[in-house]
Design an enzyme around this catalytic site. Structure first.
Site, mmCIF file in Angstrom:
data_model
loop_
_atom_site.group_PDB
_atom_site.id
_atom_site.type_symbol
_atom_site.label_atom_id
_atom_site.label_comp_id
_atom_site.label_asym_id
_atom_site.label_seq_id
_atom_site.Cartn_x
_atom_site.Cartn_y
_atom_site.Cartn_z
ATOM 1 N N ASP A 58 -47.781 3.456 -7.737
ATOM 2 C CA ASP A 58 -49.198 3.186 -7.461
ATOM 3 C C ASP A 58 -49.565 3.675 -6.065
ATOM 4 O OD1 ASP A 58 -51.689 1.258 -8.245
ATOM 5 O OD2 ASP A 58 -51.297 1.186 -6.089
ATOM 6 N N TYR A 73 -54.670 5.971 0.961
ATOM 7 C CA TYR A 73 -53.378 5.672 1.595
ATOM 8 C C TYR A 73 -52.891 6.879 2.417
ATOM 9 C CZ TYR A 73 -53.187 1.821 -1.840
ATOM 10 O OH TYR A 73 -53.473 0.722 -2.616
ATOM 11 N N LYS A 125 -56.304 6.309 -6.956
ATOM 12 C CA LYS A 125 -57.615 5.624 -6.939
ATOM 13 C C LYS A 125 -58.663 6.447 -6.202
ATOM 14 C CE LYS A 125 -54.826 1.428 -6.387
ATOM 15 N NZ LYS A 125 -53.770 1.792 -5.416
ATOM 16 N N HIS A 136 -61.558 2.342 -6.742
ATOM 17 C CA HIS A 136 -60.779 1.493 -5.834
ATOM 18 C C HIS A 136 -61.467 0.151 -5.536
ATOM 19 C CE1 HIS A 136 -57.429 2.045 -2.632
ATOM 20 N NE2 HIS A 136 -57.570 0.779 -2.902
HETATM 21 N N1 LIG Z 1 -56.273 -1.890 -5.065
HETATM 22 C C1 LIG Z 1 -56.245 -2.348 -3.834
HETATM 23 O O1 LIG Z 1 -57.290 -2.572 -3.199
HETATM 24 C C2 LIG Z 1 -54.912 -2.626 -3.192
HETATM 25 C C3 LIG Z 1 -54.857 -3.333 -1.970
HETATM 26 C C4 LIG Z 1 -53.600 -3.593 -1.410
HETATM 27 C C5 LIG Z 1 -52.461 -3.159 -2.062
HETATM 28 N N2 LIG Z 1 -52.538 -2.444 -3.248
HETATM 29 C C6 LIG Z 1 -51.328 -1.957 -3.955
HETATM 30 O O2 LIG Z 1 -50.417 -3.056 -4.116
HETATM 31 C C7 LIG Z 1 -49.160 -2.688 -3.566
HETATM 32 C C8 LIG Z 1 -48.401 -3.904 -3.074
HETATM 33 O O3 LIG Z 1 -49.149 -4.607 -2.096
HETATM 34 P P1 LIG Z 1 -48.801 -4.587 -0.519
HETATM 35 O O4 LIG Z 1 -48.187 -3.292 -0.171
HETATM 36 O O5 LIG Z 1 -50.057 -4.950 0.176
HETATM 37 O O6 LIG Z 1 -47.801 -5.785 -0.278
HETATM 38 P P2 LIG Z 1 -46.652 -6.590 -1.080
HETATM 39 O O7 LIG Z 1 -46.038 -5.766 -2.147
HETATM 40 O O8 LIG Z 1 -47.239 -7.915 -1.417
HETATM 41 O O9 LIG Z 1 -45.600 -6.828 0.111
HETATM 42 C C9 LIG Z 1 -44.959 -5.761 0.755
HETATM 43 C C10 LIG Z 1 -44.165 -6.328 1.936
HETATM 44 O O10 LIG Z 1 -43.112 -7.147 1.440
HETATM 45 C C11 LIG Z 1 -41.855 -6.650 1.910
HETATM 46 N N3 LIG Z 1 -40.899 -6.797 0.806
HETATM 47 C C12 LIG Z 1 -40.917 -6.141 -0.371
HETATM 48 N N4 LIG Z 1 -39.908 -6.539 -1.169
HETATM 49 C C13 LIG Z 1 -39.212 -7.471 -0.457
HETATM 50 C C14 LIG Z 1 -38.057 -8.226 -0.727
HETATM 51 N N5 LIG Z 1 -37.426 -8.115 -1.895
HETATM 52 N N6 LIG Z 1 -37.614 -9.081 0.229
HETATM 53 C C15 LIG Z 1 -38.258 -9.203 1.414
HETATM 54 N N7 LIG Z 1 -39.376 -8.508 1.726
HETATM 55 C C16 LIG Z 1 -39.850 -7.634 0.797
HETATM 56 C C17 LIG Z 1 -42.088 -5.198 2.274
HETATM 57 O O11 LIG Z 1 -41.198 -4.792 3.309
HETATM 58 P P3 LIG Z 1 -40.498 -3.337 3.399
HETATM 59 O O12 LIG Z 1 -41.421 -2.311 2.821
HETATM 60 O O13 LIG Z 1 -40.294 -3.175 4.879
HETATM 61 O O14 LIG Z 1 -39.195 -3.439 2.650
HETATM 62 C C18 LIG Z 1 -43.518 -5.248 2.778
HETATM 63 O O15 LIG Z 1 -43.573 -5.696 4.117
HETATM 64 C C19 LIG Z 1 -49.565 -1.703 -2.459
HETATM 65 O O16 LIG Z 1 -48.473 -0.986 -1.940
HETATM 66 C C20 LIG Z 1 -50.591 -0.874 -3.181
HETATM 67 O O17 LIG Z 1 -49.958 0.052 -4.055
HETATM 68 C C21 LIG Z 1 -53.758 -2.183 -3.806
#
Ligand SMILES: NC(=O)c1ccc[n+]([C@@H]2O[C@H](COP(=O)([O-])OP(=O)(O)OC[C@H]3O[C@@H](n4cnc5c(N)ncnc54)[C@H](OP(=O)(O)O)[C@@H]3O)[C@@H](O)[C@H]2O)c1
Length: 277
Positions: free
Chosen positions: A44, A49, A78, A111
């Site tokens: 995704d 990004y 997106k 988005h």
């Molecule tokens: N549509 C939208 O508006 C929107 C908005 C926000 C996000 N998104 C999508 O959703 C995805 C996920 O959301 P997000 O990136 O905001 O955050 P998330 O997946 O909720 O959290 C990511 C964080 O958690 C850490 N992490 C991941 N797996 C872990 C584990 N097993 N143990 C400990 N820490 C862990 C990562 O660290 P490290 O990377 O340092 O390992 C990073 O700091 C995004 O990447 C994006 O693709 C979409």
């Protein structure tokens, strides 16, 4: 890998890799490649990004090293608000394809709904045109409210297959998920780990101990058990592996209810009703 089925009969892996806030350099390339080589089939990303080039390189190298084909993968990007309006959607889509080095996406999302309803409707019409021309496999939305989706229903003809929204144990989105289920629109979670904040929650840690799993695995499995598509982000190889390793256990009804009860309707991202880029 477990798949969900959209109302149009197409399927999507229920778990994928998110790449928000990942640098457009070897960091993105290596994370995506590692994920694909180790069993991920869904990625995704988004134009905003700014990492589609290196995500694309990771996809290319991952395909080669895993010995799979492009068709084995499910790639999402997106459309950003600067490309809204029916006449701009195709160019926005092409920008993402060019950056990724791909000739189609499996899923293309608006988005954010934005704050101008007329623009939102007009933009969705551009998405419909892409889909009808066979240029994209599936079209959907992100951050849409029930009101936004009712507006699309009243003014456009093709229903989004999916709505990607902020969803984690402190924002369980019960009403929106019930509405999506009633409309046969798939729910997808962004920031499922609450950008790592949820991993220190006491209840999540208690359940992790009970199951002999990590807090991240418990929260990801809670998404799976709710039938939600989820895309946890990590650039750390052992965490990328850990997050995929959630298909050999499930939560009990009681454990699911304890996590559901953590809801505080608390967002870490913008409120879609107000956000306009
Ligand atoms: N549509 C939208 O508006 C929107 C908005 C926000 C996000 N998104 C999508 O959703 C995805 C996920 O959301 P997000 O990136 O905001 O955050 P998330 O997946 O909720 O959290 C990511 C964080 O958690 C850490 N992490 C991941 N797996 C872990 C584990 N097993 N143990 C400990 N820490 C862990 C990562 O660290 P490290 O990377 O340092 O390992 C990073 O700091 C995004 O990447 C994006 O693709 C979409």
């Amino acid at each position: 890998m477990q798949h969900i089925e959209f109302y149009n009969g197409n399927t999507m892996p229920q778990l994928g890799l998110g790449v928000f806030r990942v640098e457009n350099d070897d960091t993105a390339k290596d994370a995506v490649k590692h994920a694909i080589v180790n069993g991920y089939r869904s990625i995704d990303t988004a134009l905003i990004y700014g990492n589609e080039e290196h995500v694309g390189l990771g996809i290319k190298e991952g395909i080669a090293e895993a010995g799979i084909t492009r068709e084995d993968l499910f790639i999402t990007s997106k459309l950003w608000l600067t490309d809204y309006g029916q006449d701009n959607v195709a160019a926005g889509y092409q920008k993402s394809l060019d950056s990724l080095g791909l000739d189609y996406l499996d899923l293309y999302l608006i988005h954010w709904p934005g704050t101008d309803e007329a623009v939102m409707i007009d933009t969705w019409k551009g998405m419909e045109a892409l889909y009808e021309a066979g240029k994209v496999k599936n079209i959907g939305v992100s951050n849409f409210t029930e009101d936004n989706l009712e507006t699309l229903k009243a003014h456009t003809s093709i229903k989004p297959v999916i709505n990607q929204v902020e969803f984690h144990p402190y924002l369980t989105q019960r009403n929106l998920r019930n509405y999506l289920a009633s409309e046969n629109i798939q729910a997808e979670s962004w920031s499922p780990l609450m950008n790592a904040e949820i991993l220190t929650d006491e209840t999540v840690n208690d359940i992790a101990q009970e199951l002999g799993k990590s807090p991240a695995q418990v929260v990801i499995r809670w998404n799976i058990d709710h039938g939600v598509v989820t895309i946890p982000k990590s650039i750390t190889p052992h965490r990328i592996d850990e997050n995929l390793n959630v298909f050999d256990f499930s939560l009990s009804t009681e454990q699911i209810e304890r996590i559901d009860a953590l809801n505080q309707d608390r967002r870490i991202g913008p409120n879609p009703v107000e956000f306009n880029g």
